[in-house]
Design a protein around this motif. Sequence first.
Motif, PDB file in Angstrom:
ATOM      1  N   TRP A 182      36.039 -23.588   0.559  1.00  0.00           N
ATOM      2  CA  TRP A 182      35.857 -23.597   2.006  1.00  0.00           C
ATOM      3  C   TRP A 182      34.415 -23.222   2.346  1.00  0.00           C
ATOM      4  O   TRP A 182      34.118 -22.255   3.033  1.00  0.00           O
ATOM      5  CB  TRP A 182      36.852 -22.693   2.727  1.00  0.00           C
ATOM      6  N   LEU A 183      33.507 -24.055   1.821  1.00  0.00           N
ATOM      7  CA  LEU A 183      32.078 -23.806   1.886  1.00  0.00           C
ATOM      8  C   LEU A 183      31.384 -25.011   2.499  1.00  0.00           C
ATOM      9  O   LEU A 183      31.654 -26.149   2.092  1.00  0.00           O
ATOM     10  CB  LEU A 183      31.551 -23.573   0.463  1.00  0.00           C
ATOM     11  N   ILE A 184      30.513 -24.765   3.469  1.00  0.00           N
ATOM     12  CA  ILE A 184      29.710 -25.830   4.073  1.00  0.00           C
ATOM     13  C   ILE A 184      28.243 -25.474   3.914  1.00  0.00           C
ATOM     14  O   ILE A 184      27.817 -24.374   4.285  1.00  0.00           O
ATOM     15  CB  ILE A 184      30.024 -26.027   5.575  1.00  0.00           C
ATOM     16  N   LEU A 185      27.494 -26.402   3.345  1.00  0.00           N
ATOM     17  CA  LEU A 185      26.040 -26.313   3.347  1.00  0.00           C
ATOM     18  C   LEU A 185      25.576 -27.251   4.451  1.00  0.00           C
ATOM     19  O   LEU A 185      25.833 -28.452   4.376  1.00  0.00           O
ATOM     20  CB  LEU A 185      25.448 -26.762   2.011  1.00  0.00           C
ATOM     21  N   GLN A 186      24.936 -26.722   5.471  1.00  0.00           N
ATOM     22  CA  GLN A 186      24.433 -27.584   6.535  1.00  0.00           C
ATOM     23  C   GLN A 186      22.957 -27.838   6.262  1.00  0.00           C
ATOM     24  O   GLN A 186      22.188 -26.905   6.025  1.00  0.00           O
ATOM     25  CB  GLN A 186      24.616 -26.967   7.915  1.00  0.00           C
ATOM     26  N   SER A 187      22.588 -29.112   6.292  1.00  0.00           N
ATOM     27  CA  SER A 187      21.200 -29.466   6.020  1.00  0.00           C
ATOM     28  C   SER A 187      20.608 -30.231   7.195  1.00  0.00           C
ATOM     29  O   SER A 187      21.331 -30.861   7.977  1.00  0.00           O
ATOM     30  CB  SER A 187      21.098 -30.311   4.747  1.00  0.00           C
ATOM     31  N   GLU A 188      19.301 -30.139   7.308  1.00  0.00           N
ATOM     32  CA  GLU A 188      18.544 -30.952   8.257  1.00  0.00           C
ATOM     33  C   GLU A 188      17.321 -31.443   7.508  1.00  0.00           C
ATOM     34  O   GLU A 188      16.632 -30.661   6.845  1.00  0.00           O
ATOM     35  CB  GLU A 188      18.147 -30.128   9.483  1.00  0.00           C
ATOM     36  N   PHE A 189      17.092 -32.731   7.586  1.00  0.00           N
ATOM     37  CA  PHE A 189      15.977 -33.366   6.873  1.00  0.00           C
ATOM     38  C   PHE A 189      16.042 -33.074   5.378  1.00  0.00           C
ATOM     39  O   PHE A 189      15.019 -32.895   4.715  1.00  0.00           O
ATOM     40  CB  PHE A 189      14.628 -32.941   7.471  1.00  0.00           C
ATOM     41  N   GLY A 190      17.277 -32.984   4.842  1.00  0.00           N
ATOM     42  CA  GLY A 190      17.478 -32.802   3.411  1.00  0.00           C
ATOM     43  C   GLY A 190      17.355 -31.374   2.914  1.00  0.00           C
ATOM     44  O   GLY A 190      17.430 -31.121   1.721  1.00  0.00           O
ATOM     45  N   VAL A 191      17.183 -30.420   3.841  1.00  0.00           N
ATOM     46  CA  VAL A 191      16.981 -29.022   3.471  1.00  0.00           C
ATOM     47  C   VAL A 191      18.116 -28.173   4.050  1.00  0.00           C
ATOM     48  O   VAL A 191      18.492 -28.350   5.214  1.00  0.00           O
ATOM     49  CB  VAL A 191      15.610 -28.528   4.011  1.00  0.00           C
ATOM     50  N   VAL A 192      18.650 -27.240   3.249  1.00  0.00           N
ATOM     51  CA  VAL A 192      19.730 -26.368   3.707  1.00  0.00           C
ATOM     52  C   VAL A 192      19.201 -25.425   4.792  1.00  0.00           C
ATOM     53  O   VAL A 192      18.214 -24.725   4.587  1.00  0.00           O
ATOM     54  CB  VAL A 192      20.324 -25.543   2.543  1.00  0.00           C
ATOM     55  N   ILE A 193      19.862 -25.447   5.968  1.00  0.00           N
ATOM     56  CA  ILE A 193      19.448 -24.577   7.078  1.00  0.00           C
ATOM     57  C   ILE A 193      20.463 -23.476   7.366  1.00  0.00           C
ATOM     58  O   ILE A 193      20.127 -22.484   7.992  1.00  0.00           O
ATOM     59  CB  ILE A 193      19.162 -25.386   8.369  1.00  0.00           C
ATOM     60  N   ARG A 194      21.719 -23.668   6.933  1.00  0.00           N
ATOM     61  CA  ARG A 194      22.709 -22.610   7.105  1.00  0.00           C
ATOM     62  C   ARG A 194      23.893 -22.853   6.187  1.00  0.00           C
ATOM     63  O   ARG A 194      24.116 -23.956   5.714  1.00  0.00           O
ATOM     64  CB  ARG A 194      23.144 -22.454   8.549  1.00  0.00           C
ATOM     65  N   VAL A 195      24.642 -21.773   5.972  1.00  0.00           N
ATOM     66  CA  VAL A 195      25.812 -21.805   5.098  1.00  0.00           C
ATOM     67  C   VAL A 195      26.993 -21.263   5.885  1.00  0.00           C
ATOM     68  O   VAL A 195      26.874 -20.261   6.587  1.00  0.00           O
ATOM     69  CB  VAL A 195      25.587 -20.942   3.838  1.00  0.00           C
ATOM     70  N   GLU A 196      28.121 -21.941   5.769  1.00  0.00           N
ATOM     71  CA  GLU A 196      29.359 -21.498   6.401  1.00  0.00           C
ATOM     72  C   GLU A 196      30.390 -21.302   5.299  1.00  0.00           C
ATOM     73  O   GLU A 196      30.489 -22.120   4.385  1.00  0.00           O
ATOM     74  CB  GLU A 196      29.860 -22.542   7.399  1.00  0.00           C
ATOM     75  N   ILE A 197      31.137 -20.213   5.407  1.00  0.00           N
ATOM     76  CA  ILE A 197      32.168 -19.932   4.418  1.00  0.00           C
ATOM     77  C   ILE A 197      33.392 -19.382   5.149  1.00  0.00           C
ATOM     78  O   ILE A 197      33.257 -18.571   6.072  1.00  0.00           O
ATOM     79  CB  ILE A 197      31.644 -18.956   3.329  1.00  0.00           C
TER      80      ILE A 197
END
Length: 142
Positions: free
Chosen positions: A111-126
């Motif tokens: 239950w993990l989300i890596l959120q990226s913008e322009f190919g770069v991780v900007i936040r993590v949700e767990i």
Amino acid sequence: MKINPKNGVDQLLFGMNQNNVQAIYGKPSKQFKDDDGNEIYLYFKEKLRLTFYEDEAFRLGYIITSNEEATLLDKKIIGKNVAVIKSELPFKLWEQEGFDSTENHFNESNWLILQSEFGVVIRVEIGAIIKDNDEFDWKFKE
């Protein structure tokens, strides 16, 4: 700030109540209720957003961070290339969904989300894991 899949972040464990969290971090920088009646705590310095589920006696069930010191399996991830991070993690099944300039990379088993913008991780949700019997697998035992 260590992200512990299925468990929480640093000293925060899924299932804690608001008093447990405040004993660690103090009062939140901001708090409010979302549209579902859940209590949201924001800690600006730590760059944490914590969700306490209303229908689960306000237990901590979801954590979002954009803290530059966040590590996942001993790897710093904020600001890193999302494709490289995903290739280095042992989690192999990822669902991907795009929203305008951001993309969510979701690993359901953790239950993990890596959120990226322009190919770069900007936040993590767990989030807390839901067991087979549709109950949360709370890690904090009172």
